[in-house]
Scaffold this motif. Structure first.
Motif, PDB file in Angstrom:
ATOM      1  N   SER A  45      -1.864 -23.005 -12.792  1.00 31.72           N
ATOM      2  CA  SER A  45      -3.083 -22.496 -13.108  1.00 31.72           C
ATOM      3  C   SER A  45      -4.244 -22.476 -11.936  1.00 31.72           C
ATOM      4  O   SER A  45      -4.206 -23.561 -11.157  1.00 31.72           O
ATOM      5  CB  SER A  45      -3.951 -23.515 -14.273  1.00 31.72           C
ATOM      6  OG  SER A  45      -5.260 -23.147 -14.218  1.00 31.72           O
ATOM      7  N   ARG A  46      -4.821 -21.396 -11.627  1.00 30.98           N
ATOM      8  CA  ARG A  46      -5.808 -21.172 -10.852  1.00 30.98           C
ATOM      9  C   ARG A  46      -7.071 -21.967 -10.814  1.00 30.98           C
ATOM     10  O   ARG A  46      -7.925 -22.450  -9.929  1.00 30.98           O
ATOM     11  CB  ARG A  46      -6.058 -19.931 -10.467  1.00 30.98           C
ATOM     12  CG  ARG A  46      -6.823 -19.160 -11.578  1.00 30.98           C
ATOM     13  CD  ARG A  46      -6.688 -17.653 -11.340  1.00 30.98           C
ATOM     14  NE  ARG A  46      -7.196 -16.972 -12.582  1.00 30.98           N
ATOM     15  CZ  ARG A  46      -8.395 -16.261 -12.593  1.00 30.98           C
ATOM     16  NH1 ARG A  46      -9.220 -16.427 -11.694  1.00 30.98           N
ATOM     17  NH2 ARG A  46      -8.834 -15.547 -13.607  1.00 30.98           N
ATOM     18  N   PHE A  47      -7.441 -22.591 -12.157  1.00 33.00           N
ATOM     19  CA  PHE A  47      -8.658 -23.578 -12.486  1.00 33.00           C
ATOM     20  C   PHE A  47      -8.189 -24.912 -12.147  1.00 33.00           C
ATOM     21  O   PHE A  47      -9.051 -25.572 -11.783  1.00 33.00           O
ATOM     22  CB  PHE A  47      -9.137 -23.299 -13.694  1.00 33.00           C
ATOM     23  CG  PHE A  47      -9.459 -21.785 -14.022  1.00 33.00           C
ATOM     24  CD1 PHE A  47     -10.008 -21.139 -12.864  1.00 33.00           C
ATOM     25  CD2 PHE A  47      -9.087 -21.108 -15.306  1.00 33.00           C
ATOM     26  CE1 PHE A  47     -10.415 -19.928 -13.163  1.00 33.00           C
ATOM     27  CE2 PHE A  47      -9.797 -19.922 -15.646  1.00 33.00           C
ATOM     28  CZ  PHE A  47     -10.219 -19.194 -14.587  1.00 33.00           C
ATOM     29  N   GLY A  48      -6.953 -25.295 -12.419  1.00 36.24           N
ATOM     30  CA  GLY A  48      -6.301 -26.590 -12.095  1.00 36.24           C
ATOM     31  C   GLY A  48      -7.412 -27.589 -12.928  1.00 36.24           C
ATOM     32  O   GLY A  48      -7.760 -27.527 -13.976  1.00 36.24           O
ATOM     33  N   SER A  49      -7.903 -28.652 -12.097  1.00 31.45           N
ATOM     34  CA  SER A  49      -8.770 -29.687 -12.771  1.00 31.45           C
ATOM     35  C   SER A  49     -10.027 -29.245 -12.525  1.00 31.45           C
ATOM     36  O   SER A  49     -10.653 -30.247 -13.151  1.00 31.45           O
ATOM     37  CB  SER A  49      -8.329 -31.108 -12.015  1.00 31.45           C
ATOM     38  OG  SER A  49      -8.590 -30.957 -10.594  1.00 31.45           O
ATOM     39  N   ARG A  50     -10.413 -28.472 -12.140  1.00 31.85           N
ATOM     40  CA  ARG A  50     -11.798 -28.090 -11.996  1.00 31.85           C
ATOM     41  C   ARG A  50     -12.716 -27.837 -13.453  1.00 31.85           C
ATOM     42  O   ARG A  50     -13.756 -27.999 -13.225  1.00 31.85           O
ATOM     43  CB  ARG A  50     -12.044 -26.676 -11.391  1.00 31.85           C
ATOM     44  CG  ARG A  50     -11.796 -26.800  -9.773  1.00 31.85           C
ATOM     45  CD  ARG A  50     -11.906 -25.645  -9.169  1.00 31.85           C
ATOM     46  NE  ARG A  50     -10.487 -24.971  -9.177  1.00 31.85           N
ATOM     47  CZ  ARG A  50     -10.412 -23.647  -8.773  1.00 31.85           C
ATOM     48  NH1 ARG A  50     -11.276 -23.055  -7.987  1.00 31.85           N
ATOM     49  NH2 ARG A  50      -9.230 -22.991  -8.798  1.00 31.85           N
ATOM     50  N   LEU A  51     -11.942 -27.701 -14.539  1.00 36.65           N
ATOM     51  CA  LEU A  51     -12.552 -27.859 -15.633  1.00 36.65           C
ATOM     52  C   LEU A  51     -12.364 -29.113 -16.731  1.00 36.65           C
ATOM     53  O   LEU A  51     -12.362 -29.039 -17.659  1.00 36.65           O
ATOM     54  CB  LEU A  51     -12.214 -26.620 -16.512  1.00 36.65           C
ATOM     55  CG  LEU A  51     -12.938 -25.109 -15.941  1.00 36.65           C
ATOM     56  CD1 LEU A  51     -12.234 -23.921 -16.764  1.00 36.65           C
ATOM     57  CD2 LEU A  51     -13.948 -25.097 -16.052  1.00 36.65           C
ATOM     58  N   GLU A  52     -11.982 -29.965 -15.882  1.00 42.32           N
ATOM     59  CA  GLU A  52     -11.868 -31.490 -16.498  1.00 42.32           C
ATOM     60  C   GLU A  52     -13.352 -31.999 -16.924  1.00 42.32           C
ATOM     61  O   GLU A  52     -14.016 -31.536 -16.351  1.00 42.32           O
ATOM     62  CB  GLU A  52     -11.124 -32.267 -15.787  1.00 42.32           C
ATOM     63  CG  GLU A  52      -9.479 -32.125 -15.759  1.00 42.32           C
ATOM     64  CD  GLU A  52      -8.940 -32.135 -17.026  1.00 42.32           C
ATOM     65  OE1 GLU A  52      -9.015 -33.146 -17.718  1.00 42.32           O
ATOM     66  OE2 GLU A  52      -8.173 -31.131 -17.129  1.00 42.32           O
ATOM     67  N   PRO A  53     -13.442 -32.771 -17.850  1.00 41.34           N
ATOM     68  CA  PRO A  53     -14.749 -33.417 -18.347  1.00 41.34           C
ATOM     69  C   PRO A  53     -15.449 -33.824 -17.240  1.00 41.34           C
ATOM     70  O   PRO A  53     -14.607 -34.725 -16.401  1.00 41.34           O
ATOM     71  CB  PRO A  53     -14.059 -34.166 -19.544  1.00 41.34           C
ATOM     72  CG  PRO A  53     -12.950 -33.786 -20.265  1.00 41.34           C
ATOM     73  CD  PRO A  53     -12.467 -33.110 -19.010  1.00 41.34           C
ATOM     74  N   PHE A  54     -16.523 -33.788 -17.325  1.00 39.16           N
ATOM     75  CA  PHE A  54     -17.406 -34.511 -16.157  1.00 39.16           C
ATOM     76  C   PHE A  54     -17.489 -33.715 -14.870  1.00 39.16           C
ATOM     77  O   PHE A  54     -18.057 -34.355 -14.038  1.00 39.16           O
ATOM     78  CB  PHE A  54     -17.424 -35.811 -16.143  1.00 39.16           C
ATOM     79  CG  PHE A  54     -17.201 -36.648 -17.214  1.00 39.16           C
ATOM     80  CD1 PHE A  54     -18.268 -36.420 -18.326  1.00 39.16           C
ATOM     81  CD2 PHE A  54     -16.099 -37.386 -17.779  1.00 39.16           C
ATOM     82  CE1 PHE A  54     -18.284 -37.231 -19.413  1.00 39.16           C
ATOM     83  CE2 PHE A  54     -15.967 -37.811 -18.886  1.00 39.16           C
ATOM     84  CZ  PHE A  54     -17.045 -37.923 -19.918  1.00 39.16           C
ATOM     85  N   MET A  55     -16.733 -32.770 -14.723  1.00 35.39           N
ATOM     86  CA  MET A  55     -16.742 -31.747 -13.548  1.00 35.39           C
ATOM     87  C   MET A  55     -18.081 -30.990 -13.453  1.00 35.39           C
ATOM     88  O   MET A  55     -18.484 -30.274 -14.398  1.00 35.39           O
ATOM     89  CB  MET A  55     -15.635 -30.984 -13.388  1.00 35.39           C
ATOM     90  CG  MET A  55     -14.400 -31.587 -13.115  1.00 35.39           C
ATOM     91  SD  MET A  55     -14.462 -32.860 -11.446  1.00 35.39           S
ATOM     92  CE  MET A  55     -12.622 -33.091 -11.412  1.00 35.39           C
TER      93      MET A  55
END
Length: 242
Positions: A45-55
């Motif tokens: 995924s090009r979004f990776g972990s950037r949309l994890e909670p608290f980012m």
């Protein structure tokens, strides 16, 4: 094709289909946004972990019929890393996120709540104050921003000058003996002063409060928030086990 760009903090989300995810982002200018992040659960995924909670992110979305679609994400501050390193901090952050979601889900614009949440989460990450104190201070201020500031001196019902010993979440805070209902909590004066210190940001006084008075204040804050939200905040259960 209508698109918008804003900065926001991810406050939740859940799985959608095999690879997508619906994310909840509290934004500076567009309130609480529900958007689909397509393919985010795939390894590449090009979004990776950037949309994890608290980012804290700079996000671009395409306006959809029922849900918006995330088209671009840039990371501003990775709050999730520090929050996930400590269980007490993580528990407090979850209560903040859930409470903020409940307070803003019906609001078209929530800039004050957004700024308050980002400030509180950043403070948690830096370890500026004990997590539970930081949480209680955030909750009191968030309720005040929403129009439900507790009265901590004069009677919340008749305005009789205080201080008053009784505290009723249902009646709006401190109440005099004439307005007090059966079963109303009777916190100590030190507990009420602690609540006032948290609300005003007097951290020297708040951090000097004896643990048993601070614990009593936390219970009152929890009752006050859940009464005015008219629902159970699930994250409080996790907090109690922290």
């Amino acid at each position: 094709m209508k698109q918008y760009r804003d900065e926001g903090i991810v406050v939740g989300g859940h799985k959608l289909g095999e690879a997508d995810r619906i994310v909840l982002i509290l934004t500076r200018n567009h309130g609480l946004v529900r958007a689909v992040a397509k393919g985010i659960r795939r390894t590449k995924s090009r979004f990776g972990s950037r949309l994890e909670p608290f980012m804290l992110v700079d996000v671009q979305c395409h306006v959809g019929r029922s849900l918006d679609v995330v088209t671009q994400v840039e990371l501003i501050e990775p709050f999730a890393r520090a929050i996930g390193a400590d269980y007490s901090t993580y528990s407090a952050a979850n209560v903040m996120a859930e409470t903020c979601t409940r307070l803003t889900e019906a609001e078209p614009r929530s800039r004050a709540q957004y700024l308050l949440l980002v400030s509180a989460i950043r403070s948690l990450c830096r370890g500026e104050h004990p997590p539970r104190l930081a949480l209680d201070a955030y909750l009191l201020r968030a309720m005040a921003v929403a129009g439900w500031a507790p009265s901590l001196w004069n009677c919340a019902q008749c305005g009789e000058p205080g201080p008053h010993r009784a505290f009723s979440p249902a009646l709006g805070g401190a109440v005099c003996s004439a307005c007090r209902q059966h079963g109303t909590a009777l916190p100590t004066t030190e507990t009420v002063l602690h609540l006032a210190a948290l609300l005003s940001g007097d951290w020297a006084r708040a951090e000097a409060t004896a643990p048993h008075h601070a614990a009593e204040a936390s219970r009152l804050v929890t009752l006050y928030v859940q009464w005015h939200l008219e629902r159970h905040v699930k994250s409080f259960t996790v907090l109690e086990n922290a």
